[in-house]
Every structure is written in C-alpha cells, then in structure tokens.
Design an enzyme around this catalytic site. Structure first.
Site, PDB file in Angstrom:
ATOM      1  N   ASN A 120      -6.098  12.887 -10.804  1.00  0.00           N
ATOM      2  CA  ASN A 120      -7.124  13.030 -11.610  1.00  0.00           C
ATOM      3  C   ASN A 120      -7.117  14.608 -12.359  1.00  0.00           C
ATOM      4  O   ASN A 120      -6.254  15.336 -11.097  1.00  0.00           O
ATOM      5  CB  ASN A 120      -8.455  12.724 -12.097  1.00  0.00           C
ATOM      6  CG  ASN A 120      -9.470  12.884 -10.575  1.00  0.00           C
ATOM      7  OD1 ASN A 120      -9.739  14.231 -10.837  1.00  0.00           O
ATOM      8  ND2 ASN A 120      -9.928  12.066  -9.978  1.00  0.00           N
TER       9      ASN A 120
ATOM     10  N   ASP B 285      -5.684   7.534  -6.738  1.00  0.00           N
ATOM     11  CA  ASP B 285      -5.930   8.677  -5.921  1.00  0.00           C
ATOM     12  C   ASP B 285      -7.047   9.220  -4.327  1.00  0.00           C
ATOM     13  O   ASP B 285      -6.881   9.842  -3.064  1.00  0.00           O
ATOM     14  CB  ASP B 285      -6.430   9.518  -6.821  1.00  0.00           C
ATOM     15  CG  ASP B 285      -6.684  11.063  -7.107  1.00  0.00           C
ATOM     16  OD1 ASP B 285      -5.505  11.196  -6.187  1.00  0.00           O
ATOM     17  OD2 ASP B 285      -7.688  11.406  -7.207  1.00  0.00           O
TER      18      ASP B 285
ATOM     19  N   THR C  93      -2.600   2.616 -14.715  1.00  0.00           N
ATOM     20  CA  THR C  93      -2.429   0.839 -14.842  1.00  0.00           C
ATOM     21  C   THR C  93      -4.426   0.547 -14.536  1.00  0.00           C
ATOM     22  O   THR C  93      -3.883  -0.679 -14.787  1.00  0.00           O
ATOM     23  CB  THR C  93      -1.704  -0.325 -14.804  1.00  0.00           C
ATOM     24  OG1 THR C  93      -1.533   0.133 -12.992  1.00  0.00           O
ATOM     25  CG2 THR C  93      -0.325   0.179 -14.865  1.00  0.00           C
TER      26      THR C  93
ATOM     27  N   ASP D 111       1.067  -1.451   0.013  1.00  0.00           N
ATOM     28  CA  ASP D 111       0.033  -0.084   0.620  1.00  0.00           C
ATOM     29  C   ASP D 111       0.741   1.412  -0.523  1.00  0.00           C
ATOM     30  O   ASP D 111       1.628   1.271   0.630  1.00  0.00           O
ATOM     31  CB  ASP D 111      -0.678  -0.246   1.563  1.00  0.00           C
ATOM     32  CG  ASP D 111      -2.028   1.571   0.963  1.00  0.00           C
ATOM     33  OD1 ASP D 111      -1.605   1.461   0.807  1.00  0.00           O
ATOM     34  OD2 ASP D 111      -3.206   1.165   2.463  1.00  0.00           O
TER      35      ASP D 111
END
Length: 172
Positions: free
Chosen positions: A26, A36, A125, A12
C-alpha cells in the site's frame, strides 16, 4: 536485454527463493493486509525499518500508484523486496496503464539491482478488487513487452483460481 522467461507457481510468495520478491504494497509502505502483510511478517522488522527510512527520506507522502522501490528482504529467501503500489479497480475508469506500470517499474528496479529472478504476486487482485482474468492478461502482456536483464519472472499465485487465470493468460 530480452524478454524474461515466464513461469507460474502455486503457493506462498514469502517462501519463494528468488533474487527479488515483488510486494503488492500500500502507498504507506508500512505493511498492511494480504500479500503486503505476509511479506512484512515473514521478512521481519528489517523490511519495516527500511520502509520507514524511505518514508523519512524520499517518500514522505508514500509511494505513488504504479511506482516501485526496493528494500532489503529481511528474513525472506530473497535478496530484495520490490514494493509496488497497485491501482484499485474501477469499472468506470480505465486504470490498466497503472497496473502495467507496476510490472514494468518493478522490472526496472530489478534491473537496477542486478536481479535475475523475480517473483510477482497477482497485483491488485485482493482487496483492490481487480478481476483476476483481466489482471492476469495485463500482467502477462506487460512482461512480454518488457526488455530487461531479468532472466525469469515467476508469478506466484496463492490459489487455484489465480493460477488458472494466469495460466490462461500465458497461453494466449
């Protein structure tokens, strides 16, 4: 300046201790899903406040694909979050230069901050659909071609498939 040492970790990214953590953000800079959303949740409201300030000042329309900008890391075990906007994968248009730019521009921001360790996710990805093996090759090549004061770049991969793709790319 030199090429940074490349390491891989499975796990993580929000738990990584590094000077800077790269966020696959984004363009709105206001949080979202995937990496995000995880970074915004774990980092707390300080990151969102810093992103809102950026939107109110320099990035009224958001951040362009391939660009990068830094904010506080809030409650994360890092000093900064470097937000970069990865390209959406296209099978009909080569957008690899934009994916390369995410990595090189993030390193340039890290240099401007004086960061020595930077943790990257597998940019584009997830929901942006970039094939893992191709994204890994682009990311590793971009970092090997970079000259930076960053000493360690750590790719933090969420699952075994991503880890294997980056391990294969690193061995080439």
């Amino acid at each position: 300046m030199s090429v940074p040492h490349l390491t891989l970790a499975r796990g993580d990214i929000t738990k990584q201790s590094a000077d800077a953590i790269v966020n696959a953000a984004n363009s709105s800079l206001l949080g979202g899903g995937g990496v995000d959303g995880a970074i915004h949740r774990a980092g707390g409201p300080e990151i969102l406040e810093a992103c809102r300030a950026l939107r109110a000042s320099h990035y009224g329309r958001g951040l362009a694909t391939g660009q990068a900008v830094a904010t506080t890391a809030g409650r994360l075990p890092a000093r900064w979050v470097i937000h970069t906007i990865g390209p959406v994968y296209s099978s009909t248009e080569d957008r690899s230069e934009l994916l390369t730019a995410c990595h090189t521009n993030s390193l340039a921001i890290a240099d401007s901050l004086g960061a020595k360790t930077v943790a990257f996710p597998a940019i584009s990805t997830g929901i942006f659909g970039w094939p893992l093996d191709n994204a890994a090759r682009i990311a590793v090549a971009a970092l090997r071609a970079a000259t930076t004061d960053v000493e360690e770049v750590r790719f933090v991969l969420f699952n075994e498939a991503a880890y294997q793709a980056f391990e294969d790319a690193a061995q080439q």
